[in-house]
Write a protein that holds these residues in place. Structure first.
Motif: not given
Length: 358
Positions: A275-282
């Motif tokens: 349930g988290i959102t990273p700052d950057i996702m590839t």
């Protein structure tokens, strides 16, 4: 072996240098000539049928020669095959970004296009470095990563990996990064198990942050499962703790979902388990269902805004790829998302996973 197969093998070995291979082995272990494919099966030129259980390097998400994806590609080829993505755009790219915004972790809504997974990792690292510089933290120039992690084989990507099989020879060329002992639930040093722990192993991350956070731009992780390390699965709680620690220390969190995205872990993205959102996702691989090389770096408004200013201020992100935002690749990705939604792919994944496991 028939004459055609033998002829093709000889012609292959006369010219092709295969990846991750000692070519001398091919003298006895000849390459398998794939003639055609359908669904989950590969058909060799000698008539042998293979179940593509590794989905052709984890990217063939919806089967080989999927008729719906084939149709989308054929339609796009007649419309627009390629255009420079600087000051030009096109509807497939716009629609793809809009649809990705609906399925990605909340807040990821800005997209920078690349053409393969390693390149997207390079972009993520450069964005993180430049973000820290442009938000008043020029001292944050290093990166953290998890031991036994894998993020690709370009020099920057190797530098945030910990697989010596790929990296040992190139260490003189690589960045001096910080390697954090990764969770290893199979060999837990605290004698816990994955279902009944509080991620006691997170102490290794806390120790690293206490020592190096002030000089660290970002930490990059494979969320939930470290693939190249041996499919090492760790609890979602670890990601939740990491997200909180990054926020407290001003370190960006990069989630490498190249292998774990698009339902590979049972949810659309591995980060969804926590349930988290990273700052950057590839993202890459299954993004185009194994059809075309494409990758995307997804970021938040917070990251994007740090690069937004007058051109003469020099804050723009000076990174480009010839095939960035390729229209055929975008049309393919749109077809993949449409099939996943209409055919309820995630709902059926558990049933198929049990079948293949058995």
């Amino acid at each position: 072996m028939n004459d055609r197969v033998e002829d093709l093998q000889k012609r292959d070995l006369a010219h092709i240098w295969h990846p991750c291979s000692q070519m001398k082995d091919y003298e006895t272990l000849r390459p398998i000539i794939v003639d055609h494919a359908k669904g989950p099966y590969l058909y060799a030129a000698d008539g042998t049928e293979y179940l593509d259980i590794i989905s052709s390097w984890w990217c063939n998400l919806l089967g080989h020669c999927n008729p719906k994806i084939n149709a989308a590609i054929k339609e796009q080829i007649e419309q627009l095959e390629h255009v420079i993505f600087v000051n030009f755009t096109h509807e497939p790219a716009i629609k793809l970004c809009e649809e990705l915004t609906e399925v990605l972790p909340k807040g990821l809504n800005k997209f920078n296009f690349a053409d393969n997974g390693s390149s997207s990792v390079e972009i993520a690292l450069k964005i993180a470095f430049q973000y820290q510089l442009q938000t008043g933290h020029p001292e944050k120039q290093r990166f953290m990563c998890l031991s036994e992690g894998y993020h690709g084989e370009t020099i920057g990507a190797l530098s945030v990996g910990s697989m010596d099989l790929f990296a040992q020879m190139y260490k003189p060329m690589m960045m001096n990064n910080i390697h954090v002992k990764a969770p290893d639930c199979y060999r837990c040093p605290f004698a816990k198990d994955r279902e009944h722990c509080q991620c006691e192993c997170f102490k290794f991350a806390e120790e690293a942050f206490a020592k190096y956070a002030k000089e660290t731009a970002a930490i990059i992780v494979e969320p939930i499962v470290q693939g190249c390390a041996g499919m090492r699965i760790y609890p979602p709680l670890y990601l939740q703790k990491l997200r909180k620690l990054c926020d407290e220390c001003g370190v960006l969190l990069i989630a490498d979902e190249i292998a774990t995205g698009f339902g590979r872990t049972g949810k659309m993205f591995a980060c969804n388990h926590a349930g988290i959102t990273p700052d950057i996702m590839t993202i890459s691989k299954a993004l185009t269902g194994g059809y075309l090389p494409m990758a995307i770096v997804c970021t938040t408004d917070k990251i994007y805004d740090a690069f937004y200013d007058d051109y003469n201020k020099g804050k723009q992100f000076m990174h480009s790829h010839t095939y960035a935002g390729n229209p055929i690749g975008c049309a393919t990705a749109l077809a993949v998302l449409k099939i996943m939604k209409e055919e309820k792919i995630l709902e059926h994944a558990a049933e198929k996973a049990t079948y293949f496991h058995n």
